[in-house]
Write an enzyme that holds these catalytic residues in place. Structure first.
Site, PDB file in Angstrom:
ATOM      1  CG  MET A 121      -1.841   1.213   1.303  1.00  0.00           C
ATOM      2  SD  MET A 121      -2.868   1.128   2.790  1.00  0.00           S
ATOM      3  CE  MET A 121      -3.856   2.617   2.605  1.00  0.00           C
ATOM      4  CB  SER A 122       1.052   4.258   0.442  1.00  0.00           C
ATOM      5  OG  SER A 122       1.444   5.595   0.322  1.00  0.00           O
ATOM      6  CG  MET A 123       7.411   3.804   0.037  1.00  0.00           C
ATOM      7  SD  MET A 123       8.346   4.501   1.430  1.00  0.00           S
ATOM      8  CE  MET A 123       9.992   3.898   1.088  1.00  0.00           C
TER       9      MET A 123
END
Length: 408
Positions: A251-253
């Site tokens: 998730m995200s990075m």
């Protein structure tokens, strides 16, 4: 390689020209706050109502107590809400209600800590509460779980295994990791509960730069994410049977971290970049370049948080040092090593990751077994970074992809 691209509603992306939006005197329609950081982080956690880890009324009441851009009022509002909801959990007899209140209290406490300075003395106690209340919630709800840690240079990596119901062994094990700012408890709200409800088993973990490894051992991020990922899988497989398939979701990075790990580990059968994070250096340059050009940018709460969080999690000393560190977080040099099935998710209103990175990543996956891309626009409700506030869209995309790709 097969390539499938699906775009929700609109085909033309909406873009934002600045990572430092102006905060107006009042919240525009459809937003919790005018300030993007305050709005986004509230939206992110309000969306966990879908997983019964937040409640909209509690969220709205907390926002009434927050002064736009004021981090101290942010902490007081969410920490106070967390304490009130935890008190409800303590006095509640019904196990399901008690467990739900514990989960919500954990979410609000995690949110309270989020914007604090890395050296704020309240962080340690806040982290402890968020973790402890979360585990109390699992116990009250009767959710089976196994906590363990994996040995890693400089300390250990915290992990949590959630075994699925009978038949889950025939489905892929979903391994989920966060990114630049989260702890593993949040991944339960994002994907863990949804996966358990659908009969999957789930493994959540933290690597260097995240959660306990950062706070307890001082471990900072590594661009070679295949190393912590392998350490956790090795420890898990030491005491558990090898799953039929392993799907790694970042998730995200984590949209960089998960594909990076998959490029070097053939045990991984599928990888989800949630959202796309093909070139973290490009994304970071927008914020850190602003700090270099104008130190007054640090007066903006969101910029200050992003900058100081980087110094903490990356172990860097200043904007130039940080940008140099981020330059190692690019998938282009290793993308041709990714041979798994890949799902790319993206939002057209993402204020962190430039939208063109979707196409950049697709083009680089020359040896992937398959590539599927799902793009969500504003009208769908999923246009924000990681479709925050609309994780039902993520669930539909991810679990359909699992069904189609692994015939489960």
């Amino acid at each position: 390689m097969s390539l499938q691209r699906e775009t929700s509603v609109n085909t033309l992306p909406e873009t934002r020209s600045s990572t430092i939006p102006d905060a107006g005197p009042s919240s525009p329609r459809g937003r919790f706050f005018a300030d993007q950081t305050f709005h986004f982080e509230t939206l992110r956690n309000a969306g966990y109502a879908l997983s019964e880890c937040a409640d909209l009324g509690e969220v709205l009441e907390a926002t009434k107590q927050i002064t736009e851009g004021d981090i101290e009022s942010w902490y007081r509002a969410w920490a106070g809400t967390a304490e009130r909801v935890h008190a409800l959990a303590v006095r509640t007899q019904d196990a399901t209600s008690k467990g739900g209140a514990c989960m919500r209290a954990s979410t609000y406490q995690r949110l309270a800590e989020f914007l604090l300075a890395p050296d704020d003395r309240r962080r340690a106690e806040s982290f402890d509460k968020a973790v402890r209340w979360f585990l109390d919630g699992l116990d009250a709800l009767g959710v089976r779980h196994e906590s363990f840690s994996a040995p890693y240079p400089g300390g250990r990596l915290r992990a949590l295994y959630l075994p699925g119901r009978a038949g889950s062994e025939k489905k892929p094990l979903i391994v989920a990791i966060g990114g630049y700012d989260s702890i593993l408890e949040e991944k339960y709200c994002v994907i863990g509960k949804a996966a358990l409800d659908r009969g999957y088993s789930v493994l959540l973990y933290e690597g260097p730069g995240q959660g306990e490894p950062l706070r307890k051992y001082g471990m900072t991020f590594t661009p070679e994410w295949e190393k912590p990922n392998a350490a956790v899988l090795d420890e898990f497989l030491r005491t558990h049977d090898k799953p039929s398939k392993i799907v790694l979701l970042g998730m995200s990075m984590g949209g960089y971290l998960a594909p990076r790990a998959a490029a070097f580990d053939r045990r991984i059968d599928g990888v989800v970049a949630y959202d796309v994070c093909f070139d973290l250096h490009e994304a970071a340059a927008r914020t850190f370049g602003a700090v270099q050009q104008n130190p007054l940018a640090l007066k903006h709460a969101g910029v200050s948080w992003a900058y100081h969080n980087a110094l903490w999690t990356m172990g860097t000393k200043g904007p130039q040092d940080t940008l140099q560190a981020f330059s190692q977080y690019q998938l282009a040099p290793v993308a041709d090593r990714i041979r798994q099935d890949v799902l790319i998710l993206a939002g057209t209103q993402d204020h962190f990751i430039p939208f063109h990175q979707v196409a950049d990543f697709e083009k680089s996956l020359v040896n992937a077994h398959s590539v599927t891309t799902r793009v969500f626009d504003g009208p769908s409700g999923g246009g924000e970074h990681c479709q925050c506030g609309s994780i039902s869209l993520v669930h539909a995309a991810v679990f359909d992809w699992l069904l189609q790709t692994f015939a489960v």
